[in-house]
Design a protein around this motif. Structure first.
Motif: not given
Length: 82
Positions: A26-55
Motif C-alpha cells: 500500500s505504501v508502494f502504491e501510494y508513492w506510485g512506483e517511485p523507483i525509476a531504477e531498482f538498485g539505486t538508493f534515491c530520495k523516494n527509496t529514502e522516503s519509503m524506508l522512513m515511512d516503514y520505519q515510522f510504521a
C-alpha cells in the motif's frame, strides 16, 4: 551493512526496495512506483524506508541499518512462512 541516500548502486539496495514493496504494497502504491531504477538508493527509496520505519516504531532516519534490517526481515519471513 548500512544503506542510505547516496549509497552506491547495488544488489543490496535492490533487495531492500523489493522487500519494502513486498511488505508494504500500500505504501508502494501510494508513492506510485517511485523507483525509476531498482538498485539505486534515491530520495523516494529514502522516503519509503522512513515511512516503514515510522510504521514499525523505529528511528525514522532513512538509514537501513541493523535494527531496520532485523524488523524488515522478520516482516518478510512472517508473510512468507506465517
Amino acid at each position: 551493512m548500512l544503506l542510505k541516500l547516496g549509497s552506491p548502486e547495488s544488489i543490496a539496495v535492490e533487495r531492500l526496495q523489493q522487500w519494502l514493496k513486498f511488505v508494504t504494497p500500500s505504501v508502494f502504491e501510494y508513492w506510485g512506483e517511485p523507483i525509476a531504477e531498482f538498485g539505486t538508493f534515491c530520495k523516494n527509496t529514502e522516503s519509503m524506508l522512513m515511512d516503514y520505519q515510522f510504521a514499525r516504531n523505529l528511528v525514522q532516519d532513512g538509514v537501513f541499518g541493523e535494527q531496520t534490517f532485523q524488523k524488515l526481515r522478520a516482516d518478510v519471513q512472517k508473510i512468507l512462512y506465517g
